[in-house]
Design a protein around this motif. Sequence first.
Motif, PDB file in Angstrom:
ATOM      1  N   VAL A   1     -20.728   2.240  -8.081  1.00  0.00           N
ATOM      2  CA  VAL A   1     -19.624   3.192  -8.113  1.00  0.00           C
ATOM      3  C   VAL A   1     -18.442   2.573  -7.362  1.00  0.00           C
ATOM      4  N   MET A   2     -17.314   2.514  -8.015  1.00  0.00           N
ATOM      5  CA  MET A   2     -16.136   1.932  -7.383  1.00  0.00           C
ATOM      6  C   MET A   2     -15.513   2.903  -6.401  1.00  0.00           C
ATOM      7  N   ASP A   3     -14.850   2.368  -5.389  1.00  0.00           N
ATOM      8  CA  ASP A   3     -14.125   3.179  -4.425  1.00  0.00           C
ATOM      9  C   ASP A   3     -13.117   4.047  -5.171  1.00  0.00           C
ATOM     10  N   SER A   4     -13.052   5.343  -4.797  1.00  0.00           N
ATOM     11  CA  SER A   4     -12.148   6.262  -5.495  1.00  0.00           C
ATOM     12  C   SER A   4     -10.696   5.845  -5.348  1.00  0.00           C
ATOM     13  N   ASN A   5     -10.363   5.086  -4.261  1.00  0.00           N
ATOM     14  CA  ASN A   5      -8.986   4.631  -4.093  1.00  0.00           C
ATOM     15  C   ASN A   5      -8.564   3.677  -5.200  1.00  0.00           C
ATOM     16  N   ILE A   6      -9.523   2.942  -5.777  1.00  0.00           N
ATOM     17  CA  ILE A   6      -9.202   2.062  -6.898  1.00  0.00           C
ATOM     18  C   ILE A   6      -8.775   2.885  -8.105  1.00  0.00           C
ATOM     19  N   TRP A   7      -9.497   3.989  -8.338  1.00  0.00           N
ATOM     20  CA  TRP A   7      -9.112   4.857  -9.459  1.00  0.00           C
ATOM     21  C   TRP A   7      -7.728   5.472  -9.212  1.00  0.00           C
ATOM     22  N   GLN A   8      -7.427   5.759  -7.957  1.00  0.00           N
ATOM     23  CA  GLN A   8      -6.120   6.328  -7.620  1.00  0.00           C
ATOM     24  C   GLN A   8      -5.017   5.318  -7.926  1.00  0.00           C
ATOM     25  N   ASP A   9      -5.228   4.076  -7.562  1.00  0.00           N
ATOM     26  CA  ASP A   9      -4.268   3.012  -7.834  1.00  0.00           C
ATOM     27  C   ASP A   9      -4.085   2.841  -9.346  1.00  0.00           C
ATOM     28  N   TRP A  10      -5.199   2.793 -10.058  1.00  0.00           N
ATOM     29  CA  TRP A  10      -5.192   2.622 -11.511  1.00  0.00           C
ATOM     30  C   TRP A  10      -4.419   3.759 -12.169  1.00  0.00           C
ATOM     31  N   ALA A  11      -4.797   5.005 -11.842  1.00  0.00           N
ATOM     32  CA  ALA A  11      -4.140   6.169 -12.459  1.00  0.00           C
ATOM     33  C   ALA A  11      -2.651   6.200 -12.134  1.00  0.00           C
ATOM     34  N   SER A  12      -2.306   5.808 -10.902  1.00  0.00           N
ATOM     35  CA  SER A  12      -0.906   5.834 -10.485  1.00  0.00           C
ATOM     36  C   SER A  12      -0.062   4.881 -11.321  1.00  0.00           C
ATOM     37  N   LEU A  13      -0.542   3.654 -11.504  1.00  0.00           N
ATOM     38  CA  LEU A  13       0.214   2.660 -12.272  1.00  0.00           C
ATOM     39  C   LEU A  13       0.301   3.047 -13.743  1.00  0.00           C
ATOM     40  N   GLN A  14      -0.769   3.601 -14.268  1.00  0.00           N
ATOM     41  CA  GLN A  14      -0.770   4.076 -15.660  1.00  0.00           C
ATOM     42  C   GLN A  14       0.239   5.218 -15.822  1.00  0.00           C
ATOM     43  N   PHE A  15       0.257   6.120 -14.856  1.00  0.00           N
ATOM     44  CA  PHE A  15       1.187   7.254 -14.859  1.00  0.00           C
ATOM     45  C   PHE A  15       2.634   6.769 -14.771  1.00  0.00           C
ATOM     46  N   LEU A  16       2.910   5.829 -13.865  1.00  0.00           N
ATOM     47  CA  LEU A  16       4.281   5.382 -13.657  1.00  0.00           C
ATOM     48  C   LEU A  16       4.856   4.665 -14.865  1.00  0.00           C
ATOM     49  N   VAL A  17       4.037   3.865 -15.534  1.00  0.00           N
ATOM     50  CA  VAL A  17       4.554   3.153 -16.707  1.00  0.00           C
ATOM     51  C   VAL A  17       4.800   4.126 -17.858  1.00  0.00           C
ATOM     52  N   THR A  18       4.124   5.272 -17.842  1.00  0.00           N
ATOM     53  CA  THR A  18       4.343   6.298 -18.863  1.00  0.00           C
ATOM     54  C   THR A  18       5.598   7.102 -18.577  1.00  0.00           C
ATOM     55  N   ILE A  19       5.768   7.484 -17.306  1.00  0.00           N
ATOM     56  CA  ILE A  19       6.854   8.381 -16.945  1.00  0.00           C
ATOM     57  C   ILE A  19       8.167   7.639 -16.681  1.00  0.00           C
ATOM     58  N   MET A  20       8.065   6.350 -16.312  1.00  0.00           N
ATOM     59  CA  MET A  20       9.247   5.552 -15.983  1.00  0.00           C
ATOM     60  C   MET A  20       9.186   4.211 -16.712  1.00  0.00           C
ATOM     61  N   PRO A  21       9.138   4.204 -18.040  1.00  0.00           N
ATOM     62  CA  PRO A  21       8.931   2.939 -18.768  1.00  0.00           C
ATOM     63  C   PRO A  21      10.055   1.929 -18.602  1.00  0.00           C
TER      64      PRO A  21
END
Length: 321
Positions: A1-21
Amino acid sequence: VMDSNIWQDWASLQFLVTIMPHIHVAPAYYGGDQTAGIFVLQDMGNAQNLREILLQTDAEQARQGLLRFFANLGKLHAHTRGHQNLFLEARRSLGAYDPEKEFHRGQRAQTLQRFQSMLTHLQIPSSREATTDLYTVISLLANPGAFLAYIHGDPAPFNCLVTKETSYLIDFEYGTYAHALLDGAQARMLFPSCGFVNHIPASILQEIETTYRNGLMQGCPEAADDALFAQALTAACAYWAINFCSWRSFLQTMKEDCTWGISTVRQLHILRAERFAQTTQETGYFQALGAIFNEVAKQLRSLWPEATDNLPLYPAFRQWA
């Protein structure tokens, strides 16, 4: 199981490229394989870490790096207002997620207890006005209103890469929706989420905060209101004066000091108490609470004479005129 902070980083970057392309405040996210636990980002090439720039001798390069850093924080907050549901979708697509367990929510919940513990150990009585101030601070941070935005959560110099043209925020493990000024107050409060602390010249700090505020106003017109912005800034400073050392109790620090990066925890307690007290005088907000912190700083300087040496400027600014 990966550290939940990795998922937070992943989701954040995915979100930012969507909202601020078309507004690049972070490395571009290209995709990932959740099973393998791998996601792919833009290669930053020869970008230099802002921490290393501050340790060198080029004052103008360091100044520009800090200004670009806080310009990006302003853009980040301005362009993410009102998109909390999209962030939640991105995060939950990677696994179970409870926003109530976010780091800053947990810290905010402990603010009153930490404040009372500090005063108890120093035998400093609070006042009704100071307690009222603190309840107002906690309420403002819990209910940010116009200042609710996606924040980086750990905007320290080592989480910024600088190029000749711009800068990029990295490491979004603490990224979440919260009060924007928790990020915006970082330079004033000596980067409280890290131990890499020296001083920034006052003139550059003023430039940093103006640059940040101008960026924030692009999506948060309420930030143009001097009174609202000053209140929000002072509330965030109060939070960091109390909560910066989340991994160590005040009682532990009373018993013994410890080195944190290039300073000590006792030094930072004194300096952040003073910074908050000074801010209340500048803004006119939470002055009763500021008076308590002024007394805290005086007592700590008396108790810890070895910790009263003033921190120097960052090496890049030591020849600053």
